[in-house]
Motif scaffolding. Structure first.
Motif, mmCIF file in Angstrom:
data_model
loop_
_atom_site.group_PDB
_atom_site.id
_atom_site.type_symbol
_atom_site.label_atom_id
_atom_site.label_comp_id
_atom_site.label_asym_id
_atom_site.label_seq_id
_atom_site.Cartn_x
_atom_site.Cartn_y
_atom_site.Cartn_z
ATOM 1 N N VAL A 86 0.803 -1.102 -0.060
ATOM 2 C CA VAL A 86 0.094 -0.116 0.023
ATOM 3 C C VAL A 86 0.990 1.311 -0.076
ATOM 4 C CG1 VAL A 86 -0.049 -0.112 2.302
ATOM 5 C CG2 VAL A 86 -1.997 1.057 1.237
ATOM 6 N N HIS A 87 2.034 1.215 0.746
ATOM 7 C CA HIS A 87 2.916 2.507 0.836
ATOM 8 C C HIS A 87 3.446 2.765 -0.737
ATOM 9 C CE1 HIS A 87 2.411 2.509 5.128
ATOM 10 N NE2 HIS A 87 2.959 1.057 4.983
ATOM 11 N N GLY A 88 3.676 1.522 -1.466
ATOM 12 C CA GLY A 88 4.296 1.954 -2.834
ATOM 13 C C GLY A 88 3.154 2.288 -3.726
ATOM 14 N N TYR A 89 1.799 1.866 -3.407
ATOM 15 C CA TYR A 89 0.746 2.466 -4.386
ATOM 16 C C TYR A 89 0.364 3.850 -4.014
ATOM 17 C CZ TYR A 89 -4.113 2.977 -5.508
ATOM 18 O OH TYR A 89 -5.609 3.259 -5.891
ATOM 19 N N ALA A 90 0.573 4.353 -2.619
ATOM 20 C CA ALA A 90 0.414 5.851 -2.319
ATOM 21 C C ALA A 90 1.456 6.696 -2.997
ATOM 22 C CB ALA A 90 0.196 5.708 -0.921
ATOM 23 N N ALA A 91 2.707 5.940 -3.036
ATOM 24 C CA ALA A 91 3.822 6.806 -3.416
ATOM 25 C C ALA A 91 3.449 6.970 -4.991
ATOM 26 C CB ALA A 91 5.099 6.122 -3.117
ATOM 27 N N LEU A 92 3.093 5.988 -5.692
ATOM 28 C CA LEU A 92 2.846 6.184 -7.221
ATOM 29 C C LEU A 92 1.725 7.214 -7.498
ATOM 30 C CD1 LEU A 92 3.161 5.001 -10.059
ATOM 31 C CD2 LEU A 92 1.235 3.647 -9.815
ATOM 32 N N LEU A 93 0.726 7.198 -6.512
ATOM 33 C CA LEU A 93 -0.270 8.249 -7.026
ATOM 34 C C LEU A 93 0.279 9.492 -6.666
ATOM 35 C CD1 LEU A 93 -3.373 6.551 -5.182
ATOM 36 C CD2 LEU A 93 -2.865 6.549 -7.354
ATOM 37 N N ARG A 94 1.030 9.586 -5.645
ATOM 38 C CA ARG A 94 1.831 11.166 -5.297
ATOM 39 C C ARG A 94 2.472 11.477 -6.601
ATOM 40 N NH1 ARG A 94 2.201 9.130 0.109
ATOM 41 N NH2 ARG A 94 4.362 8.515 -0.338
ATOM 42 N N ARG A 95 3.273 10.669 -6.945
ATOM 43 C CA ARG A 95 4.065 10.717 -8.147
ATOM 44 C C ARG A 95 3.100 11.208 -9.488
ATOM 45 N NH1 ARG A 95 7.363 6.478 -10.735
ATOM 46 N NH2 ARG A 95 7.925 8.218 -12.109
ATOM 47 N N LEU A 96 2.185 10.404 -9.703
ATOM 48 C CA LEU A 96 1.170 10.911 -10.566
ATOM 49 C C LEU A 96 0.645 12.428 -10.581
ATOM 50 C CD1 LEU A 96 -0.865 7.707 -10.972
ATOM 51 C CD2 LEU A 96 0.847 8.491 -12.695
ATOM 52 N N VAL A 97 0.360 12.832 -9.526
ATOM 53 C CA VAL A 97 -0.162 14.178 -9.175
ATOM 54 C C VAL A 97 1.079 15.141 -9.360
ATOM 55 C CG1 VAL A 97 -1.414 15.578 -7.493
ATOM 56 C CG2 VAL A 97 -2.151 13.350 -7.974
ATOM 57 N N LEU A 98 2.153 14.699 -8.844
ATOM 58 C CA LEU A 98 3.126 15.767 -8.350
ATOM 59 C C LEU A 98 4.180 15.713 -9.916
ATOM 60 C CD1 LEU A 98 3.953 15.418 -4.805
ATOM 61 C CD2 LEU A 98 2.640 17.146 -5.912
ATOM 62 N N GLU A 99 4.258 14.757 -10.371
ATOM 63 C CA GLU A 99 5.268 14.738 -11.523
ATOM 64 C C GLU A 99 4.400 14.446 -13.117
ATOM 65 O OE1 GLU A 99 8.061 11.736 -10.739
ATOM 66 O OE2 GLU A 99 8.084 12.133 -8.624
ATOM 67 N N PRO A 100 3.910 15.442 -13.530
ATOM 68 C CA PRO A 100 2.888 15.330 -14.755
ATOM 69 C C PRO A 100 3.863 15.612 -15.913
ATOM 70 C CG PRO A 100 2.545 17.635 -13.866
ATOM 71 C CD PRO A 100 3.565 16.853 -12.875
ATOM 72 N N ASP A 101 5.000 15.692 -15.886
ATOM 73 C CA ASP A 101 5.696 16.204 -17.081
ATOM 74 C C ASP A 101 6.588 14.804 -17.579
ATOM 75 O OD1 ASP A 101 4.794 18.757 -16.962
ATOM 76 O OD2 ASP A 101 6.423 19.117 -15.422
ATOM 77 N N HIS A 102 6.426 13.756 -17.229
ATOM 78 C CA HIS A 102 7.221 12.760 -17.992
ATOM 79 C C HIS A 102 6.471 11.384 -17.884
ATOM 80 C CE1 HIS A 102 8.316 11.148 -13.809
ATOM 81 N NE2 HIS A 102 8.665 12.313 -13.739
ATOM 82 N N ASP A 103 6.900 10.346 -18.546
ATOM 83 C CA ASP A 103 6.028 9.098 -18.452
ATOM 84 C C ASP A 103 6.081 8.518 -17.063
ATOM 85 O OD1 ASP A 103 5.430 9.206 -21.187
ATOM 86 O OD2 ASP A 103 6.729 7.761 -22.014
ATOM 87 N N VAL A 104 4.953 7.766 -16.546
ATOM 88 C CA VAL A 104 5.021 7.382 -15.209
ATOM 89 C C VAL A 104 4.598 5.790 -15.387
ATOM 90 C CG1 VAL A 104 3.946 6.829 -12.868
ATOM 91 C CG2 VAL A 104 4.682 9.346 -14.083
ATOM 92 N N TYR A 105 5.348 4.673 -15.203
ATOM 93 C CA TYR A 105 4.722 3.459 -15.439
ATOM 94 C C TYR A 105 4.343 2.777 -14.357
ATOM 95 C CZ TYR A 105 7.857 4.009 -19.533
ATOM 96 O OH TYR A 105 8.441 4.316 -20.844
ATOM 97 N N VAL A 106 3.291 1.923 -14.839
ATOM 98 C CA VAL A 106 2.374 1.313 -13.681
ATOM 99 C C VAL A 106 2.196 -0.118 -13.733
ATOM 100 C CG1 VAL A 106 0.127 1.476 -12.879
ATOM 101 C CG2 VAL A 106 1.096 3.558 -13.642
ATOM 102 N N PRO A 107 2.446 -0.610 -12.687
ATOM 103 C CA PRO A 107 2.595 -2.224 -12.686
ATOM 104 C C PRO A 107 1.051 -2.711 -12.912
ATOM 105 C CG PRO A 107 2.719 -1.408 -10.225
ATOM 106 C CD PRO A 107 3.000 -0.280 -11.498
#
Length: 216
Positions: A86-107
């Protein structure tokens, strides 16, 4: 509710986000149709507004691997809250909101392999709405409120208990279990997990609760 109505409600989140990326969460019990709805919303919004309108982010990609479940003694409880990162999932969601300028890969989770698979999905820089789904998004167990901090609105997807049971048995059969094994896994694992999820249905964080017909 019909898919078209839900698409309208989902897209309104992008206006409320005032230029930043919006995140819609779908919670609900195993077998309720969350992933099917999430994929339908993303596909429909892309058809309406373009390829970068929306992207799909499943919690299931954060299942712990079978090796880790064995290490932790949790193999028989696969799919329960402590079997997710769950902590990895929460971190990914934060990246998606805070880092909109590059590709974010999702498992994602591969039901044939019965294992998580890295980088199956990608959220491109222009994506305006992320649709994420998972059983426990409305729960107040450790870690899940942290994930919700990045979710603009959370919906709860409902389905009849026996319909969910039928879908889950079919899912286990498709994964290679015998009929007896499938029914026992659903009885001893999936349905107890559903009880945890159902307890979160009345949470104040849930903004909309509905049965999805799967039709326009």
């Amino acid at each position: 509710m019909r898919t078209g109505e839900l698409m309208d409600l989902a897209w309104r989140l992008t206006a409320r986000a005032e230029g930043r990326r919006a995140v819609l969460g779908l919670a609900g019990s195993p077998g309720a149709g969350k992933s099917t709805l999430a994929e339908a919303l993303v596909e429909g919004l892309r058809e309406r507004y373009g390829a970068d309108a929306a992207a799909y982010v499943p919690l299931d990609g954060f299942h712990l691997s079978n090796a880790q479940l064995d290490r932790l003694g949790l193999a028989a409880r696969k799919g329960s809250p402590p079997t997710f990162d769950v902590h990895g999932y929460a971190a990914l969601l934060r990246r998606l909101v805070l880092e909109p300028d590059h590709d974010v890969y999702v498992p994602d989770f591969d039901r044939t392999l019965d294992e998580p698979v890295a980088a199956r999905h990608v959220v491109r820089p222009g994506v305006r709405l992320v649709v994420t789904e998972g059983n426990y998004l409305a729960c107040d167990l450790p870690g899940w409120p942290d994930a919700r901090e990045s979710i603009d609105e959370l919906w709860y997807v409902e389905a009849d208990r026996e319909e969910r049971r039928r879908r889950l048995v079919e899912r286990r059969l498709a994964g290679g279990r015998t009929a007896g094994e499938a029914r026992e896994w659903v009885r001893s694992n999936d349905m107890p997990n559903a009880e945890i999820v159902e307890a979160s249905r009345a949470s104040e964080c849930v903004k909309l609760s509905f049965h999805w017909s799967g039709r326009e």
